[in-house]
Scaffold this active site. Structure first.
Site, PDB file in Angstrom:
ATOM      1  N   ARG A 107      45.666  37.816  34.720  1.00 26.73           N
ATOM      2  CA  ARG A 107      46.497  39.008  34.762  1.00 26.73           C
ATOM      3  C   ARG A 107      45.596  40.225  34.722  1.00 26.73           C
ATOM      4  NH1 ARG A 107      48.664  35.353  31.299  1.00 26.73           N
ATOM      5  NH2 ARG A 107      50.795  34.632  31.698  1.00 26.73           N
ATOM      6  N   THR A 108      46.109  41.332  35.219  1.00 27.11           N
ATOM      7  CA  THR A 108      45.311  42.549  35.195  1.00 27.11           C
ATOM      8  C   THR A 108      44.987  42.950  33.766  1.00 27.11           C
ATOM      9  OG1 THR A 108      45.239  44.874  35.787  1.00 27.11           O
ATOM     10  CG2 THR A 108      47.388  44.006  35.244  1.00 27.11           C
ATOM     11  N   LEU A 109      43.768  43.394  33.562  1.00 25.60           N
ATOM     12  CA  LEU A 109      43.355  43.888  32.244  1.00 25.60           C
ATOM     13  C   LEU A 109      43.390  45.404  32.191  1.00 25.60           C
ATOM     14  CD1 LEU A 109      40.326  41.548  31.448  1.00 25.60           C
ATOM     15  CD2 LEU A 109      42.680  41.334  30.690  1.00 25.60           C
ATOM     16  N   TYR A 110      43.636  46.047  33.313  1.00 29.10           N
ATOM     17  CA  TYR A 110      43.595  47.509  33.342  1.00 29.10           C
ATOM     18  C   TYR A 110      44.786  48.059  34.133  1.00 29.10           C
ATOM     19  CZ  TYR A 110      38.860  46.197  32.091  1.00 29.10           C
ATOM     20  OH  TYR A 110      37.777  45.620  31.485  1.00 29.10           O
TER      21      TYR A 110
ATOM     22  N   GLU B 108      52.380  47.221  31.904  1.00 34.55           N
ATOM     23  CA  GLU B 108      52.529  46.124  32.851  1.00 34.55           C
ATOM     24  C   GLU B 108      53.998  45.747  33.031  1.00 34.55           C
ATOM     25  OE1 GLU B 108      51.287  43.396  35.603  1.00 34.55           O
ATOM     26  OE2 GLU B 108      50.018  44.844  34.586  1.00 34.55           O
TER      27      GLU B 108
END
Length: 240
Positions: A19-22, A73
């Site tokens: 998953r995106t961390l940013y 998110e």
């Protein structure tokens, strides 16, 4: 030998879900007014640094007495809504005439966020939970690591830096509905001018003893016709 590079904090397993961390975080702003709680959020949804979606609703009623707003998110917000649906369903199954109030829902959310943080798999959201039950107004926030507090006005994202100073100066406990909406629109306009993740399409919602009302999406009036030889921020709201 080629190195298997992954994002920080993820195991070196190419088949592991990532998953995106940013994520790009937009703001939610909320305040107490005379009859209940008002909350505002724009409708932007980012795909990386691209403002891909402009009709994302980020405020949802929770049970009979609560309203939830989220930034961060979108997929994690959807996961939280699934948790809350199960919580409300389980509470209704007791059929004892009682229902969860905003304070109980807020406490539940802080525990969920802190639990996921301790598992090093946080839900990448900042949450605002407001509500009214038995005449008592409640407004609180929870961060992605479980930090939480209650206040008369709260904000997420850049709203913490740009909207809260305005609210500290202009908020008072006897705000009418019209005054509260005008104050929230002022905050959202400042965020639109200053925050690249913001879009000029927003909703404002209110919750009172009668329930939740969420407005239709609309845009704010803005002015961008500055001369190239002038300071474009001179006299503008939110200027330094």
């Amino acid at each position: 030998m080629e190195s298997n590079q992954t994002k920080p904090g993820l195991l070196c397993n190419p088949e592991a879900s990532q998953r995106t961390l940013y994520p790009y975080v937009t703001s939610v702003v909320a305040l107490k007014y005379k009859d209940g709680i008002l909350m505002a959020a724009d409708m932007g949804g980012s795909y990386g640094s691209t403002l891909r979606y402009k009709s994302v609703e980020r405020m949802k009623p929770i049970g009979k007495h609560s309203l939830l707003g989220a930034s961060g998110e979108i997929s994690d917000f959807q996961e939280l809504l699934r948790y809350l649906d199960e919580l409300i369903l389980y509470d209704n199954m007791w059929d004892d005439g009682n229902s969860l109030g905003p304070k109980e829902v807020h406490n539940y959310l802080t525990r969920v966020m802190y639990n996921r943080r301790n598992k090093f798999n946080p839900l990448w959201n900042s949450l605002i939970l407001g509500g009214v039950k038995k005449g008592q107004k409640y407004l609180g926030m929870a961060s992605m690591i479980g930090v939480n507090f209650e206040d008369n006005h709260v904000a997420t994202g850049f709203g913490n830096h740009l909207a809260r100073p305005i609210l500290r100066d202009e908020w008072h406990e006897n705000l009418t509905f019209e005054e509260g909406v005008k104050l929230l629109e002022k905050c959202m306009r400042v965020l639109l001018y200053r925050d690249r993740s913001a879009v000029n399409k927003l909703q404002i919602s209110k919750i009172t003893e009668e329930g939740v009302t969420i407005s239709q999406p609309y845009s704010l009036k803005t002015f961008w016709g500055f001369s190239a030889f002038e300071n474009p921020t001179l006299g503008a709201e939110g200027s330094w």
